[in-house]
Motif scaffolding. Structure first.
Motif, short mmCIF file in Angstrom:
data_model
loop_
_atom_site.label_atom_id
_atom_site.label_comp_id
_atom_site.label_asym_id
_atom_site.label_seq_id
_atom_site.Cartn_x
_atom_site.Cartn_y
_atom_site.Cartn_z
N GLU A 212 33.23 86.73 -36.90
CA GLU A 212 33.04 87.36 -37.96
C GLU A 212 31.62 87.50 -38.63
N SER A 213 30.97 86.64 -37.89
CA SER A 213 29.49 86.21 -38.23
C SER A 213 28.73 85.83 -37.10
N PRO A 255 38.13 84.19 -34.33
CA PRO A 255 37.70 84.15 -35.79
C PRO A 255 37.98 82.89 -36.15
N ILE A 256 36.88 82.11 -36.33
CA ILE A 256 37.00 80.74 -36.74
C ILE A 256 37.75 80.30 -38.04
N GLN A 257 37.27 81.02 -39.04
CA GLN A 257 37.95 80.98 -40.44
C GLN A 257 39.65 81.18 -40.33
N GLN A 258 40.00 82.26 -39.59
CA GLN A 258 41.52 82.30 -39.41
C GLN A 258 42.28 81.17 -38.73
N MET A 259 41.16 80.94 -37.69
CA MET A 259 41.94 79.84 -36.78
C MET A 259 41.90 78.29 -37.37
N CYS A 262 36.80 73.62 -36.58
CA CYS A 262 35.77 72.79 -36.99
C CYS A 262 34.54 73.68 -37.53
N THR A 263 34.41 74.58 -36.88
CA THR A 263 32.90 75.28 -37.40
C THR A 263 33.17 75.98 -38.53
N ASN A 264 34.31 76.13 -39.24
CA ASN A 264 34.51 76.67 -40.49
C ASN A 264 34.28 75.63 -41.69
#
Length: 307
Positions: A212-213, A255-259, A262-264
């Motif tokens: 996403e970014s 998609p780190i936020q959706q998943m 940790c990098t969220n």
């Protein structure tokens, strides 16, 4: 020729685990190494140069663990904040020891320019059992969100909350191993009552960016630095790494936020997850740790140059 995978030894294929299956799985986990002697002892050596703090405590039956963080001593508001995490998956050894090696050997090169926060072993129970999950058969690296079920993740979220919006960089140190394919992915499929679909393990180092970014120039700066230490994983014949299309050489995107990865944890402009391959015949334990250190240094260098 029959290529149907052998059913996982716990549970009924197609049926998600209940309490009995989780208990059976837990009964099979054995302590294989010592968090105290291999991790806490190293952290203790660092107390003379860094602030060391317990940011949480875990209790799994009779097992008790203090979750430890290392912080640069001269914290100043005008310096960028760098977060380094390791051992979110306890079995991924170079994530833990790469983080500690960075603090011991290289952090002093940066501490007059950055505020450094390091959580080197997020999942000590899993570190001791060389496992991906915690004692509740929960993957901490799918739990970095408000509804996450892993206390390891929740404790780290509480630690990082005050700097969530100020962080400049977060690098999370991981490995992809042969046991991902032989044990952990089959266990995940069995736990969730889904079919296991065999895949392949990339031979070499790669990174996971945020779909996403994305920050492609940042990711490539890290890849180029690590390549001086160990080889970069080539894409397979489908143009993929670990079942995901390659976004650039040695880089995939999730998609780190959706998943709930940790990098969220932060809103840092520069975020990445390293993936070292310790089972490669072309890499030693020392190279794996050194690759993690090289990745951290390159990430910091880039973040400092692009503030």
């Amino acid at each position: 020729m029959n290529t149907t995978p052998t059913p996982y030894p716990i549970g009924t294929p197609g049926t998600p685990w209940g309490d009995a299956e989780r208990a059976e799985w837990l009964s099979r986990q054995t302590r294989q190494r010592s968090y105290e002697s291999e991790v806490l002892s190293v952290i203790e050596r660092l107390r003379s140069r860094f602030d060391v703090e317990a940011y949480g405590h875990l209790a799994y039956g009779a097992d008790r663990y203090s979750l430890m963080a290392i912080r640069s001593r001269d914290w100043r508001d005008d310096r960028p904040i760098v977060l380094v995490t390791g051992g979110v998956h306890g079995y991924e050894t170079s994530g833990v020891h790469g983080a500690l090696q960075f603090v011991e050997q290289r952090a002093a090169d940066y501490t007059d320019r950055i505020n450094l926060l390091v959580a080197p072993c997020v999942s000590p129970w899993a570190y001791e059992r060389i496992h991906r999950w915690n004692a509740n058969a929960v993957d901490p690296n799918r739990s970095f969100r408000d509804d996450g079920q892993a206390e390891e993740a929740a404790a780290l979220m509480r630690l990082v909350a005050p700097i969530r919006d100020q962080a400049q960089l977060h690098i999370d140190l991981h490995e992809t191993t042969d046991t991902d394919e032989s044990e952990f992915r089959p266990a995940l499929a069995a736990r969730d009552g889904k079919p296991f679909e065999p895949g392949g393990i990339p031979d070499g180092f790669y990174l996971v960016d945020d779909r996403e970014s994305p920050q492609p120039e940042f990711q490539q700066a890290v890849i180029e630095a690590v390549e001086q230490v160990t080889h970069i994983a080539p894409a397979d014949d489908k143009g993929e790494l670990f079942g995901t299309p390659v976004a650039a050489r040695g880089v995939i995107e999730y998609p780190i936020q959706q998943m709930g990865l940790c990098t969220n944890l932060t809103r840092a402009p520069y975020r990445t997850t390293t993936e070292v391959y310790p089972d490669s015949p072309r890499a030693t334990t020392e190279q794996c740790n050194a690759a993690q250190v090289a990745a951290v240094c390159a990430a910091i260098d880039y973040a400092l140059a692009h503030r």
